[in-house]
Design a protein around this motif. Structure first.
Motif, mmCIF file in Angstrom:
data_model
loop_
_atom_site.group_PDB
_atom_site.id
_atom_site.type_symbol
_atom_site.label_atom_id
_atom_site.label_comp_id
_atom_site.label_asym_id
_atom_site.label_seq_id
_atom_site.Cartn_x
_atom_site.Cartn_y
_atom_site.Cartn_z
ATOM 1 N N GLN A 154 60.634 -6.143 -15.216
ATOM 2 C CA GLN A 154 60.873 -7.458 -14.605
ATOM 3 C C GLN A 154 62.036 -8.165 -15.303
ATOM 4 N N ILE A 155 62.074 -8.070 -16.611
ATOM 5 C CA ILE A 155 63.166 -8.696 -17.370
ATOM 6 C C ILE A 155 64.504 -8.056 -17.005
ATOM 7 N N LEU A 156 64.513 -6.731 -16.890
ATOM 8 C CA LEU A 156 65.745 -6.035 -16.509
ATOM 9 C C LEU A 156 66.178 -6.398 -15.095
ATOM 10 N N LEU A 157 65.205 -6.578 -14.219
ATOM 11 C CA LEU A 157 65.517 -6.957 -12.841
ATOM 12 C C LEU A 157 66.168 -8.336 -12.800
ATOM 13 N N ILE A 158 65.633 -9.266 -13.580
ATOM 14 C CA ILE A 158 66.240 -10.607 -13.639
ATOM 15 C C ILE A 158 67.634 -10.523 -14.270
ATOM 16 N N ALA A 159 67.774 -9.720 -15.326
ATOM 17 C CA ALA A 159 69.066 -9.581 -16.001
ATOM 18 C C ALA A 159 70.117 -8.950 -15.095
ATOM 19 N N SER A 160 69.691 -8.194 -14.096
ATOM 20 C CA SER A 160 70.666 -7.590 -13.180
ATOM 21 C C SER A 160 71.399 -8.660 -12.364
ATOM 22 N N GLY A 161 70.916 -9.897 -12.446
ATOM 23 C CA GLY A 161 71.615 -11.004 -11.812
ATOM 24 C C GLY A 161 72.991 -11.246 -12.409
ATOM 25 N N LEU A 162 73.236 -10.708 -13.593
ATOM 26 C CA LEU A 162 74.571 -10.819 -14.181
ATOM 27 C C LEU A 162 75.599 -10.038 -13.371
ATOM 28 N N ILE A 163 75.144 -9.023 -12.654
ATOM 29 C CA ILE A 163 76.027 -8.204 -11.825
ATOM 30 C C ILE A 163 75.973 -8.666 -10.369
ATOM 31 N N VAL A 164 74.742 -8.828 -9.860
ATOM 32 C CA VAL A 164 74.529 -9.291 -8.483
ATOM 33 C C VAL A 164 73.757 -10.611 -8.584
ATOM 34 N N PRO A 165 74.432 -11.746 -8.446
ATOM 35 C CA PRO A 165 73.786 -13.042 -8.695
ATOM 36 C C PRO A 165 72.485 -13.291 -7.925
ATOM 37 N N THR A 166 72.344 -12.751 -6.746
ATOM 38 C CA THR A 166 71.114 -12.926 -5.976
ATOM 39 C C THR A 166 69.904 -12.348 -6.708
ATOM 40 N N MET A 167 70.160 -11.408 -7.596
ATOM 41 C CA MET A 167 69.055 -10.765 -8.323
ATOM 42 C C MET A 167 68.385 -11.718 -9.306
ATOM 43 N N PHE A 168 69.041 -12.797 -9.697
ATOM 44 C CA PHE A 168 68.338 -13.802 -10.507
ATOM 45 C C PHE A 168 67.142 -14.327 -9.724
ATOM 46 N N PHE A 169 67.390 -14.659 -8.462
ATOM 47 C CA PHE A 169 66.310 -15.168 -7.610
ATOM 48 C C PHE A 169 65.282 -14.076 -7.295
ATOM 49 N N LEU A 170 65.767 -12.919 -6.829
ATOM 50 C CA LEU A 170 64.833 -11.840 -6.473
ATOM 51 C C LEU A 170 64.060 -11.336 -7.687
ATOM 52 N N GLY A 171 64.721 -11.288 -8.831
ATOM 53 C CA GLY A 171 64.034 -10.881 -10.058
ATOM 54 C C GLY A 171 62.931 -11.852 -10.418
ATOM 55 N N ALA A 172 63.202 -13.139 -10.266
ATOM 56 C CA ALA A 172 62.174 -14.149 -10.548
ATOM 57 C C ALA A 172 61.018 -14.041 -9.554
ATOM 58 N N VAL A 173 61.329 -13.774 -8.299
ATOM 59 C CA VAL A 173 60.274 -13.600 -7.290
ATOM 60 C C VAL A 173 59.399 -12.406 -7.653
#
Length: 116
Positions: free
Chosen positions: A65-84
């Motif tokens: 989950q942490i890595l998924l949120i951190a992937s928002g550094l590459i694809v900004p939408t992933m900050f939101f999707l990672g948090a979801v």
């Protein structure tokens, strides 16, 4: 708990794959690097489905989950999707444990009259 958590992880499998496709269009990172990272994430999400009942399985899920949120550094939408997905992971673990406890209670109640 295992069913709820595995469902969340399979959803993440697809999100990671689609995020890899988006990352190829949005960044200058080499495609091979994107697919190696995405492939490892996808593989980890599937392998974690089988490791949920083992010690450390849920903790590895939190790491994903942490890595998924951190992937928002590459694809900004992933900050939101990672948090979801982190919220879904929490709900899967929290409510899955409640369901497991209720199943154990019901099984104990069903066995009690048969034993007596």
């Amino acid at each position: 708990m295992r069913t709820l958590c595995a469902s969340t992880l399979i959803g993440e499998f697809f999100v990671i794959g689609f995020a890899g496709l988006v990352a190829m269009q949005l960044t200058d990172i080499p495609r091979a690097t994107i697919w190696i990272v995405s492939g490892v994430g996808m593989l980890l999400s599937v392998l974690l489905c089988g490791m949920l009942s083992r010690p450390g399985g849920v903790q590895l899920g939190w790491a994903l989950q942490i890595l998924l949120i951190a992937s928002g550094l590459i694809v900004p939408t992933m900050f939101f999707l990672g948090a979801v997905f982190a919220a879904l992971w929490w709900a899967s673990v929290h409510f899955g444990r409640k369901v497991d406890a209720a199943r154990a209670r019901f099984a104990a109640q069903a066995e009690a009259p048969a034993a007596g």
